[in-house]
Design an enzyme around this catalytic site. Structure first.
Site, PDB file in Angstrom:
ATOM      1  N   TYR A   1       9.397  76.859  33.529  1.00  0.00           N
ATOM      2  CA  TYR A   1      10.455  76.320  34.389  1.00  0.00           C
ATOM      3  C   TYR A   1      10.341  74.791  34.448  1.00  0.00           C
ATOM      4  CZ  TYR A   1      13.353  75.815  38.551  1.00  0.00           C
ATOM      5  OH  TYR A   1      14.329  75.457  39.436  1.00  0.00           O
TER       6      TYR A   1
ATOM      7  N   ASP B   1       2.999  82.547  37.107  1.00  0.00           N
ATOM      8  CA  ASP B   1       4.325  82.544  37.730  1.00  0.00           C
ATOM      9  C   ASP B   1       5.011  83.851  37.316  1.00  0.00           C
ATOM     10  OD1 ASP B   1       7.045  82.259  38.318  1.00  0.00           O
ATOM     11  OD2 ASP B   1       7.022  80.088  38.014  1.00  0.00           O
TER      12      ASP B   1
ATOM     13  N   LYS C   1      14.723  83.885  43.689  1.00  0.00           N
ATOM     14  CA  LYS C   1      15.331  84.627  42.588  1.00  0.00           C
ATOM     15  C   LYS C   1      15.342  86.125  42.944  1.00  0.00           C
ATOM     16  CE  LYS C   1      15.321  80.502  40.995  1.00  0.00           C
ATOM     17  NZ  LYS C   1      14.276  79.942  40.171  1.00  0.00           N
TER      18      LYS C   1
HETATM   19  C1  LIG Z   1      13.344  78.864  40.301  1.00  0.00           C
HETATM   20  C2  LIG Z   1      11.992  78.924  39.726  1.00  0.00           C
HETATM   21  C3  LIG Z   1      10.927  78.163  40.244  1.00  0.00           C
HETATM   22  C4  LIG Z   1      11.116  77.183  41.395  1.00  0.00           C
HETATM   23  O1  LIG Z   1      11.428  77.836  42.574  1.00  0.00           O
HETATM   24  P1  LIG Z   1      12.331  77.197  43.771  1.00  0.00           P
HETATM   25  O2  LIG Z   1      12.407  78.312  44.731  1.00  0.00           O
HETATM   26  O3  LIG Z   1      13.633  76.809  43.160  1.00  0.00           O
HETATM   27  O4  LIG Z   1      11.578  76.017  44.260  1.00  0.00           O
HETATM   28  C5  LIG Z   1       9.678  78.318  39.678  1.00  0.00           C
HETATM   29  N1  LIG Z   1       9.473  79.168  38.649  1.00  0.00           N
HETATM   30  C6  LIG Z   1      10.471  79.889  38.103  1.00  0.00           C
HETATM   31  C7  LIG Z   1      10.190  80.803  36.965  1.00  0.00           C
HETATM   32  C8  LIG Z   1      11.768  79.796  38.626  1.00  0.00           C
HETATM   33  O5  LIG Z   1      12.755  80.509  38.071  1.00  0.00           O
END
Ligand SMILES: *Cc1c(COP(=O)(O)O)cnc(C)c1O
Length: 397
Positions: A112, A185, A210
């Site tokens: 990301y 992540d 998400k």
């Molecule tokens: C959106 C996202 C983030 C960041 O998260 P926020 O809630 O926008 O701060 C980090 N890692 C991945 C894989 C993402 O899709």
């Protein structure tokens, strides 16, 4: 019968959907036996004993709505602890507080964009070092480790081409050295489809913005882990630095989790159907979805994950002009940069999410001018296929 009559009961032996619905939600923790955890907006709490602050006393330290959500999240990951933060990025920032100046980070190059920039920026300000490697090759991760490496940070699968790093293999490398924290992540697959802690990671991180929330209406992040040592360090970021998810958002996210298993099943089913449809379309050059044997991580996906979230990429013929025309012709898929919601989104990574990469980097990641990313929602799949079909027809007529 489901036992939900004790605050201690986390429904440990129950399945995922049952835990999502019941863990942390026990009605006897609330004064009116609410079935839905109340949104506690009070920032302070009456103390019976003026000489000793008990239980909740100030909402930066703890809040009942947040507690209930964190216990539900821990049950979903089968972790001892879960902490929530005001965004995924805030969760990563909290995690970086486990490091000290002089420490070294090994991170996935394909990840990301926001996290990549956050790591570079934090390394600069906290006087740490960061090296980005292709974590899909475990040897590259191992070769990048230095005596001062404190964190291995990977994102798997990657966005938009759904390429995967082998969590168990990297965990083995991390274990072979002392003092390395291995964090994953897991935003895209959620604990429903992938279990980083069971595969040997120390911390599982989520942008709950998400799929976890799944309704496009909350920014939130979470860290799940078992170590009590991390708990102290990470709770300090909540309590001392004040990185707190408000009670209302905790309640929204808690509600989103109730349907996580249903949503993920449907995202997966719809995504697979669309990938198979697109693969046969004459104007589609390639489809990058791990359910297709042509995907480089088809085998690893079967070993490491139990499904896909509906996010994948495909490449159409023509130039960026056709890619734009295609997006503008869609009626159900919305042109949007985000992902992980009940509704379907489409976008062009070279124009939206991957603008900071060089052309060589993009091509290495499998991202071309006419690559389209889909975040497939949970609508009726026939309607989604029809939408793609009419947009492709219009683009190439
Ligand atoms: C959106 C996202 C983030 C960041 O998260 P926020 O809630 O926008 O701060 C980090 N890692 C991945 C894989 C993402 O899709």
């Amino acid at each position: 019968m489901i036992m939900a009559d004790s605050k201690e009961n986390t429904n440990k032996d129950c399945g995922f959907a049952t835990r999502a619905i019941h863990a942390g939600q026990e009605y006897d923790q609330w004064s009116n036996a609410e079935i839905v955890p109340p949104i506690v907006t009070s920032i302070t709490y009456y103390q019976n004993n003026p000489a000793k602050m008990e239980c909740h006393f100030y909402s930066r330290m703890s809040n009942p709505t947040r507690d209930s959500l964190e216990r539900c999240l821990a049950a979903l990951e089968d972790s001892k602890h879960a902490l929530v933060f005001p965004s995924g990025s805030a969760a990563v920032t909290a995690l970086l507080h486990l490091l000290e100046s002089g420490d070294h980070i090994v991170a996935s190059v394909e990840q990301y964009g926001g996290t990549r920039l956050l790591l570079i920026d934090s390394a600069k300000h906290q006087k740490m070092e960061v090296d980005f490697v292709d974590s899909q090759d475990v040897n590259e991760v191992e070769a990048a480790i230095k005596p001062n490496t404190k964190l291995i940070w990977i994102e798997t699968p990657s966005n938009p081409c759904v390429k995967m790093s082998d969590i168990a293999a990297i965990a083995k490398v991390a274990r072979s050295r002392e003092g390395i924290i291995f964090a994953v992540d897991n935003t895209l697959l959620t604990p429903y489809f992938q279990r980083p802690l069971e595969l040997g990671a120390d911390i599982s991180m989520y942008s709950c913005t998400k799929y976890m929330n799944g309704h496009n209406d909350v920014l939130a992040g979470a860290l799940m882990f078992n170590s009590t040592e991390f708990l102290e360090g990470l709770q300090m970021v909540q309590q001392k630095y004040g990185s707190i998810l408000p009670a209302f958002d905790c309640s929204m996210l808690n509600r989103g989790l109730k349907t996580l298993s249903l949503r993920m099943e449907k995202h997966c089913e719809n995504g697979v159907a669309l990938a198979r449809y697109l693969e046969k379309h004459p104007k589609v050059v390639s489809v990058s979805h791990p359910v297709l044997p042509s995907h480089p991580h088809y085998e690893l996906a079967k070993k490491q994950t139990t499904g896909n979230c509906g996010l994948f990429a495909f490449r159409i013929s023509g130039t960026v002009y056709e890619a734009k025309k295609f997006i503008q012709s869609l009626r159900i898929f919305a042109s949007s940069g985000s992902l992980g919601s009940f509704s379907s989104f489409a976008m062009i990574p070279v124009c939206v999410s991957h603008t900071s990469l060089t052309e060589a980097e993009r091509e290495k990641f499998g991202i071309f001018d006419t690559t389209i990313r889909l975040s497939v929602g949970i609508e009726n799949v026939e309607d989604l296929i029809k939408d793609l079909e009419q947009a492709l027809d219009k683009t190439f007529k």
